[in-house]
Design a protein around this motif. Structure first.
Motif, short mmCIF file in Angstrom:
data_model
loop_
_atom_site.label_atom_id
_atom_site.label_comp_id
_atom_site.label_asym_id
_atom_site.label_seq_id
_atom_site.Cartn_x
_atom_site.Cartn_y
_atom_site.Cartn_z
N LYS A 1 13.52 41.30 28.65
CA LYS A 1 12.80 40.07 28.30
C LYS A 1 13.49 39.30 27.18
O LYS A 1 13.26 38.11 27.01
N HIS A 2 14.37 39.96 26.44
CA HIS A 2 15.09 39.29 25.37
C HIS A 2 16.26 38.45 25.91
O HIS A 2 16.91 37.73 25.16
N PHE A 3 16.52 38.54 27.20
CA PHE A 3 17.58 37.78 27.85
C PHE A 3 16.98 36.80 28.86
O PHE A 3 17.35 36.77 30.02
N LYS A 4 16.04 36.00 28.41
CA LYS A 4 15.28 35.11 29.29
C LYS A 4 16.16 34.16 30.09
O LYS A 4 15.89 33.90 31.26
N ASN A 5 17.20 33.63 29.49
CA ASN A 5 18.05 32.66 30.18
C ASN A 5 19.19 33.32 30.95
O ASN A 5 19.76 32.72 31.84
N GLU A 6 19.54 34.55 30.58
CA GLU A 6 20.69 35.21 31.19
C GLU A 6 20.32 36.15 32.33
O GLU A 6 21.14 36.42 33.21
N LYS B 1 17.27 37.35 35.24
CA LYS B 1 16.02 37.06 35.93
C LYS B 1 15.69 38.27 36.80
O LYS B 1 16.52 38.73 37.58
#
Length: 71
Positions: free
Chosen positions: A21-26, A28
């Motif tokens: 969840k800490h990689f929201k943009n990277e 999915k």
């Protein structure tokens, strides 16, 4: 972009999802499901078992040799 399939132990799944969840943009999450073996998966596909059984009945001379396959 790459797609990776992981088998994650139940004991760490919550921590792993928290991390992702800490990689929201990277990253999915495309799908979440319980692990099943390849055999279980193939048996779950409608008509797969019947298709394999029919294919086993075909004479060998109808097959394609390895050197003819386009890998």
């Amino acid at each position: 972009m790459k797609t990776v399939t992981l088998k994650i132990d139940d004991g760490i799944i919550e921590k792993f999802l928290w991390l992702l969840k800490h990689f929201k943009n990277e990253i999915k999450i495309l799908d979440q499901s319980e692990y099943i073996s390849d055999d279980e998966y193939l048996r779950s596909v409608d008509g797969m078992v019947e298709s394999i059984q029919e294919a086993r009945k075909e004479p060998d001379h109808h097959g394609v040799t390895l050197d003819k396959l386009d890998w």
